[in-house]
Write an enzyme that holds these catalytic residues in place. Structure first.
Site, PDB file in Angstrom:
ATOM      1  N   LEU A   1       0.800  -1.292   0.059  1.00 49.99           N
ATOM      2  CA  LEU A   1      -0.078   0.135  -0.052  1.00 49.99           C
ATOM      3  C   LEU A   1       0.838   1.228  -0.211  1.00 49.99           C
ATOM      4  CD1 LEU A   1      -2.592  -1.392   2.775  1.00 49.99           C
ATOM      5  CD2 LEU A   1      -2.873  -1.013   0.249  1.00 49.99           C
TER       6      LEU A   1
ATOM      7  N   HIS B   1       1.798 -11.097  10.296  1.00 50.74           N
ATOM      8  CA  HIS B   1       2.971 -11.607   9.490  1.00 50.74           C
ATOM      9  C   HIS B   1       3.457 -13.101  10.189  1.00 50.74           C
ATOM     10  CE1 HIS B   1       6.113 -11.340   6.845  1.00 50.74           C
ATOM     11  NE2 HIS B   1       7.139 -11.722   8.016  1.00 50.74           N
TER      12      HIS B   1
ATOM     13  N   ASP C   1       5.783  -4.704   6.287  1.00 55.78           N
ATOM     14  CA  ASP C   1       6.022  -5.643   7.418  1.00 55.78           C
ATOM     15  C   ASP C   1       6.660  -4.767   8.524  1.00 55.78           C
ATOM     16  OD1 ASP C   1       4.619  -7.793   6.325  1.00 55.78           O
ATOM     17  OD2 ASP C   1       6.447  -8.492   5.654  1.00 55.78           O
TER      18      ASP C   1
END
Length: 225
Positions: A96, A112, A148
């Site tokens: 994004l 994650h 992440d």
């Protein structure tokens, strides 16, 4: 109780989405899964959500090649149409933009399959085995502009066994993901999450005690527990 309206974003089978749907089936859960949105029309998780009576939407990322802002604008139109307040990424395989992340700052979470900051990105279980780590696991975090990255809400660890394959390790971690993600989303939806110096604080969270070691020490004179 007014429940926070949540959209779960998926790209595939959505096993974590299914865990969130199961948790939200309890009327006491502080979040309502009001939309499951995918960037792929063939995502298997869409059928599961529809079977549970959850509204679904597709914004095909392949229709917006080279136009990330157009893709995100189309997504945000769907999110606005369903009055979404929180986003939960569950195997959503799109990076994004910083602008999108900023608009949802503090209201977008991701899970994650590693103990971040170790092993960001893909193939986390294979990389953990190759690195020889003794503990592996999963992380729920608020989403920031980096891949992440973002303040950590919760983590769960599992031992890495000498007999592990990528598949067996992944299965052990996935079981923890399905336990951890609904809890972390509930904290956020209930307004119990705050940030202090970039570190998450969770009001009234029950802290774990003790430690986890793998393998357990067994040399003479060392305690096993």
């Amino acid at each position: 109780m007014t429940r926070a309206r949540v959209a779960v974003l998926i790209s595939g089978r959505g096993s974590n989405m299914a865990a969130l749907l199961a948790a939200a089936a309890d009327p006491a859960y502080p979040a309502e899964i009001a939309l499951v949105l995918s960037n792929r029309a063939d995502a298997a998780g869409l059928a599961h959500a529809a079977a549970r009576g959850v509204p679904t939407a597709v914004v095909e990322s392949r229709a917006f090649r080279g136009d990330r802002q157009g893709f995100e604008a189309a997504m945000e139109a769907e999110l606005a149409r369903h009055d979404i307040r929180i986003l939960a990424l569950a195997g959503f395989m799109r990076v994004l933009t910083a602008g999108f992340v900023a608009r949802w700052e503090g209201r977008m979470v991701n899970i994650h399959p590693s103990l971040l900051p170790a092993f960001p990105g893909l193939d986390t279980h294979a990389r953990a085995l190759a690195a020889g780590v003794r503990l592996h696991g999963c992380t729920v975090h608020l989403v920031s502009a980096g891949v992440d990255e973002g303040p950590i809400l919760a983590q769960a660890a599992v031992p890495v066994l000498d007999s592990d394959t990528e598949g067996s390790l992944a299965a052990r971690v996935l079981a923890e993901e399905h336990r951890l993600y609904p809890a972390a989303l509930a904290w956020l939806a209930a307004g119990r999450v705050s940030l202090a110096g970039g570190v998450v604080r969770i009001a009234d969270a029950r802290g774990a005690t003790g430690s986890l070691a793998n393998p357990l020490p067994a040399a003479p004179g060392l305690s096993k527990g």
